[in-house]
Design a protein around this motif. Structure first.
Motif, PDB file in Angstrom:
ATOM      1  N   LYS A 238       0.775  -1.225   0.000  1.00 41.87           N
ATOM      2  CA  LYS A 238       0.000   0.000   0.000  1.00 41.87           C
ATOM      3  C   LYS A 238       0.817   1.291   0.000  1.00 41.87           C
ATOM      4  CE  LYS A 238      -4.221  -1.675   0.108  1.00 41.87           C
ATOM      5  NZ  LYS A 238      -5.244  -1.317  -0.917  1.00 41.87           N
ATOM      6  N   LEU A 239       1.903   1.318   0.753  1.00 41.88           N
ATOM      7  CA  LEU A 239       2.628   2.566   0.970  1.00 41.88           C
ATOM      8  C   LEU A 239       3.282   3.059  -0.323  1.00 41.88           C
ATOM      9  CD1 LEU A 239       3.420   4.669   3.070  1.00 41.88           C
ATOM     10  CD2 LEU A 239       5.473   3.325   3.550  1.00 41.88           C
ATOM     11  N   GLU A 240       2.849   4.251  -0.783  1.00 39.80           N
ATOM     12  CA  GLU A 240       3.347   4.794  -2.048  1.00 39.80           C
ATOM     13  C   GLU A 240       4.220   6.032  -1.868  1.00 39.80           C
ATOM     14  OE1 GLU A 240       0.002   5.511  -4.553  1.00 39.80           O
ATOM     15  OE2 GLU A 240      -0.440   3.366  -4.856  1.00 39.80           O
ATOM     16  N   GLU A 241       4.065   6.730  -0.763  1.00 43.34           N
ATOM     17  CA  GLU A 241       4.817   7.976  -0.597  1.00 43.34           C
ATOM     18  C   GLU A 241       5.293   8.140   0.836  1.00 43.34           C
ATOM     19  OE1 GLU A 241       4.351  12.818  -1.404  1.00 43.34           O
ATOM     20  OE2 GLU A 241       2.676  11.437  -1.765  1.00 43.34           O
ATOM     21  N   ILE A 242       6.549   8.574   0.992  1.00 40.20           N
ATOM     22  CA  ILE A 242       7.129   8.831   2.304  1.00 40.20           C
ATOM     23  C   ILE A 242       7.791  10.204   2.289  1.00 40.20           C
ATOM     24  CG2 ILE A 242       8.792   8.081   4.056  1.00 40.20           C
ATOM     25  CD1 ILE A 242       8.558   5.261   2.974  1.00 40.20           C
ATOM     26  N   LYS A 243       7.502  10.999   3.314  1.00 36.62           N
ATOM     27  CA  LYS A 243       8.128  12.312   3.464  1.00 36.62           C
ATOM     28  C   LYS A 243       8.862  12.342   4.802  1.00 36.62           C
ATOM     29  CE  LYS A 243       4.459  14.657   0.861  1.00 36.62           C
ATOM     30  NZ  LYS A 243       3.428  15.724   0.909  1.00 36.62           N
ATOM     31  N   VAL A 244      10.135  12.701   4.761  1.00 33.86           N
ATOM     32  CA  VAL A 244      10.945  12.772   5.982  1.00 33.86           C
ATOM     33  C   VAL A 244      11.516  14.172   6.100  1.00 33.86           C
ATOM     34  CG1 VAL A 244      12.827  11.765   7.310  1.00 33.86           C
ATOM     35  CG2 VAL A 244      11.548  10.332   5.701  1.00 33.86           C
ATOM     36  N   ARG A 245      11.259  14.811   7.233  1.00 35.59           N
ATOM     37  CA  ARG A 245      11.771  16.164   7.464  1.00 35.59           C
ATOM     38  C   ARG A 245      12.722  16.172   8.659  1.00 35.59           C
ATOM     39  NH1 ARG A 245       6.388  17.100   5.841  1.00 35.59           N
ATOM     40  NH2 ARG A 245       5.642  16.770   7.958  1.00 35.59           N
ATOM     41  N   ASN A 246      13.771  16.985   8.555  1.00 36.99           N
ATOM     42  CA  ASN A 246      14.757  17.171   9.632  1.00 36.99           C
ATOM     43  C   ASN A 246      15.471  15.868   9.982  1.00 36.99           C
ATOM     44  OD1 ASN A 246      14.119  19.926   9.923  1.00 36.99           O
ATOM     45  ND2 ASN A 246      12.443  19.440  11.320  1.00 36.99           N
ATOM     46  N   LEU A 261      13.172   2.077   2.294  1.00 40.43           N
ATOM     47  CA  LEU A 261      13.460   1.983   0.862  1.00 40.43           C
ATOM     48  C   LEU A 261      13.556   0.535   0.398  1.00 40.43           C
ATOM     49  CD1 LEU A 261      16.121   4.782   0.247  1.00 40.43           C
ATOM     50  CD2 LEU A 261      13.859   4.615  -0.796  1.00 40.43           C
ATOM     51  N   GLU A 262      14.193  -0.292   1.185  1.00 36.89           N
ATOM     52  CA  GLU A 262      14.429  -1.679   0.781  1.00 36.89           C
ATOM     53  C   GLU A 262      13.148  -2.507   0.803  1.00 36.89           C
ATOM     54  OE1 GLU A 262      17.557  -5.329   1.829  1.00 36.89           O
ATOM     55  OE2 GLU A 262      17.484  -3.514   3.053  1.00 36.89           O
ATOM     56  N   ASN A 263      12.243  -2.200   1.728  1.00 36.43           N
ATOM     57  CA  ASN A 263      11.039  -3.027   1.887  1.00 36.43           C
ATOM     58  C   ASN A 263       9.777  -2.378   1.340  1.00 36.43           C
ATOM     59  OD1 ASN A 263      11.965  -5.434   3.678  1.00 36.43           O
ATOM     60  ND2 ASN A 263      12.862  -3.634   4.660  1.00 36.43           N
ATOM     61  N   GLY A 264       9.879  -1.144   0.859  1.00 36.14           N
ATOM     62  CA  GLY A 264       8.708  -0.481   0.285  1.00 36.14           C
ATOM     63  C   GLY A 264       8.470  -0.937  -1.138  1.00 36.14           C
ATOM     64  N   LYS A 265       7.798  -2.050  -1.306  1.00 41.07           N
ATOM     65  CA  LYS A 265       7.602  -2.649  -2.625  1.00 41.07           C
ATOM     66  C   LYS A 265       6.671  -1.830  -3.506  1.00 41.07           C
ATOM     67  CE  LYS A 265      10.082  -6.143  -1.233  1.00 41.07           C
ATOM     68  NZ  LYS A 265      11.483  -6.305  -1.713  1.00 41.07           N
ATOM     69  N   ALA A 266       5.765  -1.062  -2.902  1.00 42.42           N
ATOM     70  CA  ALA A 266       4.813  -0.249  -3.673  1.00 42.42           C
ATOM     71  C   ALA A 266       5.214   1.220  -3.708  1.00 42.42           C
ATOM     72  CB  ALA A 266       3.409  -0.393  -3.079  1.00 42.42           C
ATOM     73  N   LEU A 267       6.386   1.544  -3.193  1.00 40.87           N
ATOM     74  CA  LEU A 267       6.811   2.934  -3.039  1.00 40.87           C
ATOM     75  C   LEU A 267       7.017   3.610  -4.396  1.00 40.87           C
ATOM     76  CD1 LEU A 267       7.332   4.675  -0.544  1.00 40.87           C
ATOM     77  CD2 LEU A 267       9.768   4.146  -0.770  1.00 40.87           C
ATOM     78  N   LYS A 268       6.436   4.815  -4.554  1.00 42.19           N
ATOM     79  CA  LYS A 268       6.589   5.598  -5.778  1.00 42.19           C
ATOM     80  C   LYS A 268       7.404   6.869  -5.563  1.00 42.19           C
ATOM     81  CE  LYS A 268       2.196   4.055  -7.809  1.00 42.19           C
ATOM     82  NZ  LYS A 268       0.885   4.496  -8.352  1.00 42.19           N
ATOM     83  N   LYS A 269       7.409   7.387  -4.345  1.00 39.48           N
ATOM     84  CA  LYS A 269       8.104   8.646  -4.099  1.00 39.48           C
ATOM     85  C   LYS A 269       8.583   8.692  -2.647  1.00 39.48           C
ATOM     86  CE  LYS A 269       6.090  12.290  -5.643  1.00 39.48           C
ATOM     87  NZ  LYS A 269       5.140  13.438  -5.763  1.00 39.48           N
TER      88      LYS A 269
END
Length: 301
Positions: A238-246, A261-269
Motif C-alpha cells: 500500500k505505501l506509495e509515498e514517504i516524506k521525511v523532514r529534519n 526503501l528496501e522493503n517499500g515494494k509499492a513505493l513511488k516517491k
C-alpha cells in the motif's frame, strides 16, 4: 442566539432555548435532573487559572443531549474526583486543549469519550491524563498531542504525538499518518504504526531538530530504530509515498531510511530533507542513494 456567562447563576431553566453557549472562568449554576440545555448545539468552555470540576462538567454534558460541537480550553488540571465522561451521541466536533505549564505535577485524570458520530477530534494535553475513546466509525480527522493515550480506533487522517508504548492501539483505516519523532523517544513507535495500520498510503515523519537536543539530555538506547520482525503489509502493498523532514545525519536515522526503501515494494516517491542543524556526519545524500530499493518505480529526492 449567543450568550456569554462569567457570573454565578443559581438556576438556568430560563436558558433552555439557547443554541450556543460560552462559559468562561468562574462559573457555577444549578443543573436540574431533567436537563437545562435541550436545544444547545455548540458549547465552548474557556478556563484560565480555574480548576476543572469533574462533577459539574459531567452534569453539564449530560444536560446537553443534542450537542454537536464541544470545545474546552483549560490551563489548570488537578485530580478529578471522578472520570470526566463525554458521552453524547450527536456530537460531531470535539476539542480539548489543556495548556498546562507544569504538566509533571498534574494528576492522572481519566477522560472517557463515547461519541459514535464524531467526525473531528482534537486533543492537546501534555499532562499524564488517560483518554479512553470508544469506537468512532465516522471519525475522519484527528489531531492529537497527548501525554498518555490508551485507545484510539478508526482514524483515516492523523496528526499524532504518542508518548507511551504500552497497549499500542490499532488503526485499521489509517491511510495518512503524520508522526513527530523527538530526540528522546526516537523511532521506537514507528514499527508499531506500520504493523497495526495495513492501509497506509502516505506517511510523513517529522524529526525534531537536533538543535533542541541539549547537552546532557539522556537518550535511551531502546528508543532507537528496531525493525519489525516481519515486513508490515502496508510496506509490501500500500505505501506509495514517504516524506521525511529534519533527518539527522546519524546511523540510526540512516537505518530507518534504508529499511523503508528496501522493503517499500509499492513505493513511488520518497522525499528527504536533512536537518540543517545536524552535527552528525555518518550519512549523507550519496549514502542514501546507494541504499537498495525494493521498488523500481520509486523516485528518491
Amino acid at each position: 442566539m449567543y450568550r456569554k456567562y462569567n457570573h454565578r447563576y443559581k438556576d438556568c431553566l430560563r436558558y433552555k432555548s439557547k443554541k450556543i453557549l460560552l462559559l468562561e472562568n468562574d462559573f457555577i449554576f444549578h443543573i436540574p435532573f431533567d436537563g437545562c440545555f435541550p436545544n444547545l448545539k455548540v458549547l465552548n468552555i474557556d478556563l484560565h487559572l480555574t480548576l476543572l470540576n469533574g462533577v459539574f462538567l459531567n452534569k453539564l454534558f449530560q444536560s446537553c443531549p443534542f450537542l454537536e460541537n464541544l470545545s474546552m480550553i483549560a490551563t489548570c488540571l488537578d485530580n478529578f474526583d471522578q472520570p470526566l465522561r463525554c458521552c453524547i451521541p450527536t456530537l460531531k466536533h470535539l476539542g480539548f486543549d489543556f495548556n498546562v505549564d507544569e504538566f509533571k505535577s498534574c494528576g492522572h485524570n481519566e477522560f472517557i469519550i463515547n461519541t459514535p458520530n464524531l467526525e473531528y477530534l482534537a486533543i492537546k494535553d501534555p499532562s499524564l491524563s488517560s483518554f479512553r475513546i470508544h469506537e468512532t466509525p465516522t471519525l475522519s480527522l484527528a489531531d492529537l498531542s497527548i501525554g498518555k493515550f490508551n485507545y484510539v480506533h478508526d482514524f483515516q487522517v492523523l496528526s499524532y504525538c504518542f508518548d507511551d508504548g504500552d497497549g499500542f492501539p490499532t488503526f485499521p483505516n489509517l491511510v495518512h499518518p503524520e508522526l513527530g519523532i523527538d530526540y528522546s523517544f526516537g523511532w521506537k513507535l514507528l514499527p508499531q504504526f506500520l504493523e497495526n495500520s495495513h492501509l497506509i498510503e502516505c506517511i510523513e515523519l517529522d524529526k525534531e531538530s537536533e538543535e533542541n537536543h541539549e547537552e546532557g539530555d539522556v537518550v535511551d538506547d531502546s528508543y532507537d530504530w528496531k525493525p519489525p520482525k516481519q515486513v508490515p503489509e502496508c510496506l509490501m502493498h500500500k505505501l506509495e509515498e514517504i516524506k521525511v523532514r529534519n533527518l539527522w545525519r546519524r546511523k540510526a536515522d540512516g537505518e530507518v531510511v534504508k529499511y523503508l526503501l528496501e522493503n517499500g515494494k509499492a513505493l513511488k516517491k520518497m522525499n528527504i530533507k536533512f536537518d540543517e542543524d545536524s552535527i552528525g556526519e555518518e550519512i549523507d545524500e550519496e549514502t542514501i542513494h546507494n541504499f537498495p530499493m525494493g521498488s523500481e518505480k520509486c523516485i528518491l529526492k
